[in-house]
Design a protein around this motif. Structure first.
Motif, mmCIF file in Angstrom:
data_model
loop_
_atom_site.group_PDB
_atom_site.id
_atom_site.type_symbol
_atom_site.label_atom_id
_atom_site.label_comp_id
_atom_site.label_asym_id
_atom_site.label_seq_id
_atom_site.Cartn_x
_atom_site.Cartn_y
_atom_site.Cartn_z
ATOM 1 N N LEU A 103 0.850 -1.190 0.000
ATOM 2 C CA LEU A 103 0.000 0.000 0.000
ATOM 3 C C LEU A 103 0.885 1.238 0.000
ATOM 4 C CD1 LEU A 103 -2.662 -1.144 2.613
ATOM 5 C CD2 LEU A 103 -2.997 -0.883 0.152
ATOM 6 N N PRO A 104 0.356 2.367 -0.477
ATOM 7 C CA PRO A 104 1.163 3.586 -0.553
ATOM 8 C C PRO A 104 1.429 4.247 0.799
ATOM 9 C CG PRO A 104 -1.063 4.002 -1.310
ATOM 10 C CD PRO A 104 -0.966 2.529 -1.078
ATOM 11 N N ALA A 105 0.736 3.807 1.841
ATOM 12 C CA ALA A 105 0.910 4.379 3.180
ATOM 13 C C ALA A 105 0.531 3.309 4.201
ATOM 14 C CB ALA A 105 0.049 5.636 3.333
ATOM 15 N N GLY B 131 -5.135 9.106 4.472
ATOM 16 C CA GLY B 131 -6.539 9.477 4.276
ATOM 17 C C GLY B 131 -7.175 8.895 3.028
ATOM 18 N N GLN B 132 -6.446 8.051 2.319
ATOM 19 C CA GLN B 132 -6.956 7.440 1.090
ATOM 20 C C GLN B 132 -7.683 6.130 1.407
ATOM 21 O OE1 GLN B 132 -6.117 8.086 -2.464
ATOM 22 N NE2 GLN B 132 -5.207 10.039 -1.974
ATOM 23 N N VAL B 133 -8.745 5.873 0.653
ATOM 24 C CA VAL B 133 -9.428 4.581 0.703
ATOM 25 C C VAL B 133 -9.087 3.853 -0.589
ATOM 26 C CG1 VAL B 133 -11.661 3.418 0.735
ATOM 27 C CG2 VAL B 133 -11.284 5.406 2.188
ATOM 28 N N LEU C 97 -10.244 11.277 3.880
ATOM 29 C CA LEU C 97 -9.969 11.982 5.126
ATOM 30 C C LEU C 97 -8.651 12.734 5.028
ATOM 31 C CD1 LEU C 97 -10.751 9.093 7.663
ATOM 32 C CD2 LEU C 97 -12.319 10.843 6.823
ATOM 33 N N ASP C 98 -8.418 13.609 5.996
ATOM 34 C CA ASP C 98 -7.105 14.229 6.135
ATOM 35 C C ASP C 98 -6.129 13.175 6.644
ATOM 36 O OD1 ASP C 98 -8.099 16.713 5.360
ATOM 37 O OD2 ASP C 98 -8.566 17.303 7.427
ATOM 38 N N PRO D 241 -10.177 6.251 12.746
ATOM 39 C CA PRO D 241 -11.205 5.866 11.778
ATOM 40 C C PRO D 241 -11.298 4.350 11.611
ATOM 41 C CG PRO D 241 -9.852 7.636 10.913
ATOM 42 C CD PRO D 241 -9.180 7.146 12.158
ATOM 43 N N THR D 242 -12.495 3.892 11.270
ATOM 44 C CA THR D 242 -12.746 2.484 10.994
ATOM 45 C C THR D 242 -13.436 2.358 9.641
ATOM 46 O OG1 THR D 242 -14.867 2.554 12.155
ATOM 47 C CG2 THR D 242 -12.951 1.859 13.434
#
Length: 115
Positions: free
Chosen positions: A4-6, A27-29, A46-47, A61-62
């Motif tokens: 994943l990128p993060a 903050g990416q989905v 999200l931020d 977050p969930t």
């Protein structure tokens, strides 16, 4: 392991285990094919998310998947973001709930048949 990128914050499978929806700390989905690990789509929701060290701290977050929708809680924004999984992760709506939502559940009735 899926690259994943993060850093991964939360993830959920759809009912058939054909799609993974993952939230990363940028903050990416991401919509991911679990068979190949390929990231099919990504969208900012999200931020940047600050993850607490160890136990305690503010809610994070969930992610929940129900049907063809994904739901992401935004504790800092007091909202839940609804995304269309098959619709390129388009934001379908933002639901203001106030407070700091730390979890989400979708409740519905099973279809009934009458003889």
């Amino acid at each position: 392991m899926i690259p994943l990128p993060a850093a991964l914050v939360a993830m959920a499978f759809d009912e058939e285990h054909e799609v993974i929806v993952a939230l990363t700390d940028d903050g990416q989905v991401h919509r991911i094919d679990p068979a190949t690990g390929e990231v099919l789509q990504s969208t900012p929701v999200l931020d940047t998310i600050e993850l607490p060290d160890g136990h305690g701290g503010p809610p994070v977050p969930t992610v929940l998947v129900a049907g063809d929708r994904a739901y992401v809680t935004d504790p800092d924004g007091g909202r839940v973001v609804e995304l269309g999984i098959a619709d390129e992760l388009r934001v379908a709506r933002e639901i203001a709930v106030g407070g700091n939502p730390a979890g989400v559940a979708v409740v519905g009735l099973a279809p009934t048949t009458h003889d």
